[in-house]
Design a protein around this motif. Structure first.
Motif, PDB file in Angstrom:
ATOM      1  N   LEU A  24      65.819  61.087  33.586  1.00  0.00           N
ATOM      2  CA  LEU A  24      66.999  60.570  32.877  1.00  0.00           C
ATOM      3  C   LEU A  24      67.117  59.069  33.067  1.00  0.00           C
ATOM      4  O   LEU A  24      67.295  58.323  32.097  1.00  0.00           O
ATOM      5  CB  LEU A  24      68.266  61.284  33.356  1.00  0.00           C
ATOM      6  CG  LEU A  24      69.593  60.704  32.848  1.00  0.00           C
ATOM      7  CD1 LEU A  24      69.667  60.761  31.334  1.00  0.00           C
ATOM      8  CD2 LEU A  24      70.764  61.437  33.495  1.00  0.00           C
ATOM      9  N   ILE A  25      67.023  58.608  34.310  1.00  0.00           N
ATOM     10  CA  ILE A  25      67.149  57.174  34.591  1.00  0.00           C
ATOM     11  C   ILE A  25      66.041  56.395  33.894  1.00  0.00           C
ATOM     12  O   ILE A  25      66.273  55.324  33.323  1.00  0.00           O
ATOM     13  CB  ILE A  25      67.133  56.912  36.119  1.00  0.00           C
ATOM     14  CG1 ILE A  25      68.308  57.617  36.808  1.00  0.00           C
ATOM     15  CG2 ILE A  25      67.147  55.426  36.414  1.00  0.00           C
ATOM     16  CD1 ILE A  25      69.685  57.165  36.366  1.00  0.00           C
ATOM     17  N   LEU A  26      64.820  56.921  33.903  1.00  0.00           N
ATOM     18  CA  LEU A  26      63.707  56.252  33.236  1.00  0.00           C
ATOM     19  C   LEU A  26      63.940  56.182  31.726  1.00  0.00           C
ATOM     20  O   LEU A  26      63.683  55.141  31.101  1.00  0.00           O
ATOM     21  CB  LEU A  26      62.392  56.977  33.534  1.00  0.00           C
ATOM     22  CG  LEU A  26      61.138  56.353  32.922  1.00  0.00           C
ATOM     23  CD1 LEU A  26      60.946  54.914  33.412  1.00  0.00           C
ATOM     24  CD2 LEU A  26      59.921  57.206  33.248  1.00  0.00           C
ATOM     25  N   ILE A  83      66.818  56.089  30.224  1.00  0.00           N
ATOM     26  CA  ILE A  83      67.865  55.074  30.042  1.00  0.00           C
ATOM     27  C   ILE A  83      67.253  53.680  30.107  1.00  0.00           C
ATOM     28  O   ILE A  83      67.514  52.828  29.259  1.00  0.00           O
ATOM     29  CB  ILE A  83      68.980  55.242  31.097  1.00  0.00           C
ATOM     30  CG1 ILE A  83      69.804  56.488  30.797  1.00  0.00           C
ATOM     31  CG2 ILE A  83      69.865  53.999  31.179  1.00  0.00           C
ATOM     32  CD1 ILE A  83      70.790  56.877  31.879  1.00  0.00           C
ATOM     33  N   ARG A  84      66.432  53.459  31.101  1.00  0.00           N
ATOM     34  CA  ARG A  84      65.781  52.146  31.258  1.00  0.00           C
ATOM     35  C   ARG A  84      64.933  51.799  30.033  1.00  0.00           C
ATOM     36  O   ARG A  84      65.006  50.693  29.513  1.00  0.00           O
ATOM     37  CB  ARG A  84      64.931  52.149  32.525  1.00  0.00           C
ATOM     38  CG  ARG A  84      64.199  50.853  32.782  1.00  0.00           C
ATOM     39  CD  ARG A  84      63.439  50.931  34.106  1.00  0.00           C
ATOM     40  NE  ARG A  84      62.565  49.811  34.287  1.00  0.00           N
ATOM     41  CZ  ARG A  84      62.926  48.610  34.732  1.00  0.00           C
ATOM     42  NH1 ARG A  84      64.182  48.391  35.036  1.00  0.00           N
ATOM     43  NH2 ARG A  84      62.053  47.642  34.878  1.00  0.00           N
ATOM     44  N   LYS A  85      64.141  52.749  29.580  1.00  0.00           N
ATOM     45  CA  LYS A  85      63.288  52.499  28.414  1.00  0.00           C
ATOM     46  C   LYS A  85      64.128  52.193  27.174  1.00  0.00           C
ATOM     47  O   LYS A  85      63.768  51.328  26.375  1.00  0.00           O
ATOM     48  CB  LYS A  85      62.372  53.699  28.147  1.00  0.00           C
ATOM     49  CG  LYS A  85      61.228  53.807  29.131  1.00  0.00           C
ATOM     50  CD  LYS A  85      60.354  55.011  28.818  1.00  0.00           C
ATOM     51  CE  LYS A  85      59.179  55.108  29.768  1.00  0.00           C
ATOM     52  NZ  LYS A  85      58.330  56.277  29.487  1.00  0.00           N
ATOM     53  N   ASP A  86      65.241  52.903  27.022  1.00  0.00           N
ATOM     54  CA  ASP A  86      66.096  52.648  25.864  1.00  0.00           C
ATOM     55  C   ASP A  86      66.687  51.245  25.922  1.00  0.00           C
ATOM     56  O   ASP A  86      66.719  50.535  24.918  1.00  0.00           O
ATOM     57  CB  ASP A  86      67.204  53.694  25.774  1.00  0.00           C
ATOM     58  CG  ASP A  86      68.090  53.484  24.562  1.00  0.00           C
ATOM     59  OD1 ASP A  86      67.550  53.189  23.475  1.00  0.00           O
ATOM     60  OD2 ASP A  86      69.314  53.615  24.698  1.00  0.00           O
ATOM     61  N   LEU A  87      67.153  50.842  27.098  1.00  0.00           N
ATOM     62  CA  LEU A  87      67.739  49.505  27.213  1.00  0.00           C
ATOM     63  C   LEU A  87      66.696  48.416  27.018  1.00  0.00           C
ATOM     64  O   LEU A  87      66.975  47.384  26.415  1.00  0.00           O
ATOM     65  CB  LEU A  87      68.446  49.340  28.563  1.00  0.00           C
ATOM     66  CG  LEU A  87      69.759  50.100  28.696  1.00  0.00           C
ATOM     67  CD1 LEU A  87      70.321  49.940  30.100  1.00  0.00           C
ATOM     68  CD2 LEU A  87      70.770  49.646  27.667  1.00  0.00           C
ATOM     69  N   ILE A  88      65.496  48.638  27.512  1.00  0.00           N
ATOM     70  CA  ILE A  88      64.433  47.639  27.342  1.00  0.00           C
ATOM     71  C   ILE A  88      64.028  47.527  25.873  1.00  0.00           C
ATOM     72  O   ILE A  88      63.766  46.430  25.385  1.00  0.00           O
ATOM     73  CB  ILE A  88      63.215  47.986  28.227  1.00  0.00           C
ATOM     74  CG1 ILE A  88      63.560  47.740  29.694  1.00  0.00           C
ATOM     75  CG2 ILE A  88      61.991  47.172  27.834  1.00  0.00           C
ATOM     76  CD1 ILE A  88      62.515  48.240  30.678  1.00  0.00           C
TER      77      ILE A  88
END
Length: 138
Positions: free
Chosen positions: A108-110, A112-117
């Motif tokens: 989940l955290i990964l 989220i990170r990929k989406d924000l990047i």
């Protein structure tokens, strides 16, 4: 020929305006997602901090669920599916190991990170109405 002198600057101005509006939309959506993701991550404490009282834990879990429901407005499908997968592992039935819970949380955290990047603007979805879940914390 004189009309071209007026038409070219007009077209260039229109294209510049459209580009600026697209960037503004992209930035506003990015900010909304960032705030939503921050709240989602903060609320994760309700799932794993044993120092919290059961009532505090339930409040945090409900906050996570509320934030997840709001994610349906402008977060990618992957985030919603990964959040549901995490909730499935963190269920009180206790059928999942701590390693499985940590893996689901990490995914989940990964995501989220990929989406924000990526800074992509959400333009389509594969979600269906039956994918939405009415959840309550226990």
């Amino acid at each position: 020929m004189d009309y071209l002198k007026l038409l070219i600057p007009l077209v260039v101005a229109l294209l510049a305006w459209l580009g600026n509006e697209w960037r503004k939309r992209q930035w506003e959506e990015y900010q909304r997602k960032e705030v939503r993701y921050q709240e989602l991550i903060k609320a994760l404490k309700g799932f794993y901090l044993s120092a919290w009282s059961p009532d505090e834990s339930k409040i945090m879990k409900n906050h996570f669920i509320d934030q997840l429901n709001l994610c349906w407005m402008y977060c990618p499908d992957e985030i919603i599916f990964k959040a549901y997968a995490f909730i499935d592992t963190a269920h009180t039935s206790g059928t999942c190991s701590d390693e499985e819970k940590e893996l689901a949380l990490g995914e989940l955290i990964l995501a989220i990170r990929k989406d924000l990047i990526s800074k992509k603007v959400l333009s389509n979805t594969q979600l269906k109405s039956e994918d939405f879940r009415i959840l309550t914390s226990t």
